[in-house]
Design an enzyme around this catalytic site. Sequence first.
Site, short mmCIF file in Angstrom:
data_model
loop_
_atom_site.label_atom_id
_atom_site.label_comp_id
_atom_site.label_asym_id
_atom_site.label_seq_id
_atom_site.Cartn_x
_atom_site.Cartn_y
_atom_site.Cartn_z
N GLY A 107 72.45 23.24 3.87
CA GLY A 107 72.70 23.76 2.54
C GLY A 107 74.12 24.17 2.23
O GLY A 107 75.01 24.14 3.07
N GLY A 145 62.66 23.12 -7.78
CA GLY A 145 61.95 23.81 -6.71
C GLY A 145 61.16 22.89 -5.79
O GLY A 145 60.75 21.80 -6.16
N PRO A 159 59.68 22.83 -11.55
CA PRO A 159 58.95 23.03 -10.30
C PRO A 159 58.65 21.68 -9.65
O PRO A 159 58.79 20.64 -10.29
CB PRO A 159 57.63 23.67 -10.74
CG PRO A 159 57.68 23.82 -12.22
CD PRO A 159 58.83 23.01 -12.74
N GLU A 177 69.49 24.65 -1.07
CA GLU A 177 68.64 25.28 -0.05
C GLU A 177 67.77 24.18 0.54
O GLU A 177 66.77 23.79 -0.07
CB GLU A 177 67.76 26.36 -0.69
CG GLU A 177 68.52 27.59 -1.13
CD GLU A 177 69.04 28.41 0.03
OE1 GLU A 177 68.67 28.14 1.19
OE2 GLU A 177 69.83 29.32 -0.22
N ASN A 231 56.46 24.80 -1.60
CA ASN A 231 55.86 25.76 -0.67
C ASN A 231 55.83 27.20 -1.19
O ASN A 231 54.93 27.95 -0.87
CB ASN A 231 56.55 25.69 0.70
CG ASN A 231 58.03 25.94 0.62
OD1 ASN A 231 58.64 25.88 -0.45
ND2 ASN A 231 58.63 26.20 1.76
N GLU A 271 62.50 17.38 10.86
CA GLU A 271 61.72 18.43 10.22
C GLU A 271 60.32 17.89 9.92
O GLU A 271 60.18 16.84 9.31
CB GLU A 271 62.37 18.87 8.90
CG GLU A 271 61.62 20.00 8.23
CD GLU A 271 62.21 20.41 6.89
OE1 GLU A 271 62.54 19.53 6.08
OE2 GLU A 271 62.35 21.62 6.66
N GLU A 329 71.38 32.21 -1.44
CA GLU A 329 70.52 32.87 -2.42
C GLU A 329 70.35 34.32 -2.00
O GLU A 329 70.66 34.71 -0.87
CB GLU A 329 69.17 32.16 -2.51
CG GLU A 329 69.32 30.77 -3.10
CD GLU A 329 68.02 30.15 -3.61
OE1 GLU A 329 67.09 30.02 -2.81
OE2 GLU A 329 67.98 29.79 -4.80
N SER A 338 64.42 18.93 0.33
CA SER A 338 64.76 18.31 1.61
C SER A 338 66.23 17.88 1.64
O SER A 338 66.87 17.77 0.58
CB SER A 338 63.86 17.10 1.83
OG SER A 338 64.11 16.17 0.80
N GLY A 380 66.39 21.65 4.15
CA GLY A 380 65.46 21.74 5.26
C GLY A 380 66.09 22.23 6.55
O GLY A 380 67.28 22.55 6.61
N CYS A 407 60.73 26.46 5.20
CA CYS A 407 61.98 25.76 5.52
C CYS A 407 62.69 26.34 6.73
O CYS A 407 63.30 25.63 7.51
CB CYS A 407 62.90 25.80 4.32
SG CYS A 407 63.13 27.48 3.71
P1 NDP Z 1 61.85 17.32 -1.96
O1 NDP Z 1 63.26 17.21 -1.52
O2 NDP Z 1 60.98 16.13 -1.87
O3 NDP Z 1 61.78 17.80 -3.48
C1 NDP Z 1 62.43 18.99 -3.93
C2 NDP Z 1 62.49 18.98 -5.44
O4 NDP Z 1 63.45 18.02 -5.88
C3 NDP Z 1 61.17 18.58 -6.12
O5 NDP Z 1 61.02 19.35 -7.30
C4 NDP Z 1 61.40 17.12 -6.42
O6 NDP Z 1 60.57 16.64 -7.45
C5 NDP Z 1 62.86 17.13 -6.82
N1 NDP Z 1 63.55 15.85 -6.72
C6 NDP Z 1 63.24 14.78 -5.95
N2 NDP Z 1 64.17 13.79 -6.12
C7 NDP Z 1 65.08 14.25 -7.00
C8 NDP Z 1 66.29 13.72 -7.57
N3 NDP Z 1 66.75 12.50 -7.26
N4 NDP Z 1 66.99 14.48 -8.45
C9 NDP Z 1 66.56 15.73 -8.76
N5 NDP Z 1 65.43 16.28 -8.27
C10 NDP Z 1 64.70 15.57 -7.39
O7 NDP Z 1 61.25 18.54 -1.13
P2 NDP Z 1 59.75 19.05 -1.09
O8 NDP Z 1 59.29 19.46 -2.44
O9 NDP Z 1 58.92 18.08 -0.30
O10 NDP Z 1 59.93 20.40 -0.24
C11 NDP Z 1 60.03 20.42 1.13
C12 NDP Z 1 61.48 20.51 1.55
O11 NDP Z 1 62.09 21.65 0.95
C13 NDP Z 1 61.64 20.71 3.04
O12 NDP Z 1 62.68 19.92 3.52
C14 NDP Z 1 61.99 22.17 3.16
O13 NDP Z 1 62.69 22.50 4.31
C15 NDP Z 1 62.79 22.40 1.93
N6 NDP Z 1 62.81 23.81 1.58
C16 NDP Z 1 63.98 24.52 1.73
C17 NDP Z 1 64.01 25.87 1.49
C18 NDP Z 1 65.27 26.65 1.61
O14 NDP Z 1 65.37 27.72 1.01
N7 NDP Z 1 66.27 26.21 2.37
C19 NDP Z 1 62.80 26.59 1.09
C20 NDP Z 1 61.65 25.75 0.91
C21 NDP Z 1 61.66 24.41 1.17
P3 NDP Z 1 59.07 16.12 -7.09
O15 NDP Z 1 58.75 16.51 -5.69
O16 NDP Z 1 58.22 16.80 -8.09
O17 NDP Z 1 59.12 14.65 -7.25
#
Ligand code: NDP
Length: 483
Positions: A453, A149, A176, A249, A152, A380, A457, A228, A251, A283
């Site tokens: 994406g 996850g 998460p 899902e 946000n 973004e 969902e 992202s 950005g 997002c």
């Molecule tokens: P990130 O891409 O930084 O992180 C997303 C999740 O992936 C976090 O739990 C993170 O862990 C984990 N993660 C990071 N690297 C890896 C890896 N190599 N392998 C597996 N998991 C990994 O996004 P943010 O948390 O900063 O969220 C913001 C982004 O999410 C924005 O781009 C936004 O647009 C997008 N988003 C998309 C939505 C949609 O439905 N399309 C809805 C909400 C947000 P950790 O951060 O704990 O290190």
Amino acid sequence: MQTQPTASHFINGQYVEDTAGTPIEVIYPATGEVIATLHAATPAIVNQAIAAAKAAQSAWAAMSGTERGRILRRAADIMRERNHDLSILETYDTGKPYQETSVADATSGADALEYFGGLAATLTGEHIQLGEDWVYTRREALGVCVGIGAWNYPTQIACWKGAPALACGNAMVFKPSETTPLSALKVAEILHEAGLPAGLYNVVQGMGEVGAALVTDPRVDKVSLTGSVPTGRKVYAAAAAEMKHVTMELGGKSPLIIFDDANLENAVSGAIMANFYSSGQVCSNGTRVFVHKNIKEAFLKRLSERLDNAVIGDPMDPATNFGPMTSRRQLDIALGYIAKGEAEGARLAYGGKAIEGPGFYMQPCVFADVTDDMVIAREEIFGPVMAVLDFEDEDDVLARANDTEFGLAAGVFTNDLSRAHRVVAGFEAGTCYINSYNDAPVEAPFGGMKNSGVGRENSKAAIEHYSQLKSVFVRMGDMEAPF
Ligand code: NDP
């Protein structure tokens, strides 16, 4: 409220701790104070969670859909009963105002549990007659699903992934974001209280490497990520190595087009919902607002007046409707983009300053006279920064709206019915709005095109991403062979 959870992880129906994992400090964004300390999952914890999921999954899949659905619907009821406490916790986790969390987070999580709980009993294969022979299809679970996850909407994301996965007979291991680790533990607790057998919904904490360990584990059959685009690329590639199913899902940099025949007040409301709800950390936000030249100044004037009504402050105060950014890091990212916008020559039309004091607060920000090539119009930001761009011609603005690697959402405000549908048909985006913005009801598919994406969902469409079909050929007569 007690914000320190019983333990960091929830595995096999109970809280589990392993203090050998890297500490994760949970910070209340309104004050900057540490409100809980958790530990990232060690390899032993990751193994324990996947093993528990694997062991529990087949008995769950063998239950009837009605039985599975009943548990999910019970969980939905419990979530609604506890909405107040869950909303307070979500506000601690994210900083989003209680005014929002009390109507958008546990409530939308409960909607997903109720919807997929209801759908569980209706999941079937089909019968295909072939003369006297026939084929029937069985809709089967995928196995162990991993959910990862973003920070946000932590409660909603935990449910949007968990509910369809469980409805289809899968087990879930959910990680998460390390920034907001608290709410998913409550979702796990509630599911088990509702009667979910142990091992079917597990939560493990950690940073990217824990996510990566989950994604690459050979016992995992499916990965659903909200995050992202750069993380999506990594996770998709890792899942592809073993042909795992994926939902991505990711950005966006979505366009919102406002024609000069639109109802101005509604269009301003749409632009506010598309940019400033959850302090802009959504997002699907429509952050490139294309406004017809004829109404641009009227739009900017009315927008500024409406933004003056934003109540920025203590997110626990029910009157507050604009809270802090979720982290210092995200605040700095947003402020960095605002500096870039000014340096690029965009006109700062409203706000955009950091607010002194504790917590990660900033003013909502509007840039006018933005051009397509500016960084603030291409990347973004994931913060409350609206870019207003001018246009005159419909074909031209549609081409500009689509000129992006992203394709998550898009919106149009106009009173011309034909134009509205024509423009929406031309959008290269998975989730579109006419005279509205950012609705995400569980009944409708949600997801992105292009780099935003893979998969959808919510809605019946999610079922296709959490189940697979097995075709069974049945011959009635003798079997023929060439020799
Ligand atoms: P990130 O891409 O930084 O992180 C997303 C999740 O992936 C976090 O739990 C993170 O862990 C984990 N993660 C990071 N690297 C890896 C890896 N190599 N392998 C597996 N998991 C990994 O996004 P943010 O948390 O900063 O969220 C913001 C982004 O999410 C924005 O781009 C936004 O647009 C997008 N988003 C998309 C939505 C949609 O439905 N399309 C809805 C909400 C947000 P950790 O951060 O704990 O290190």
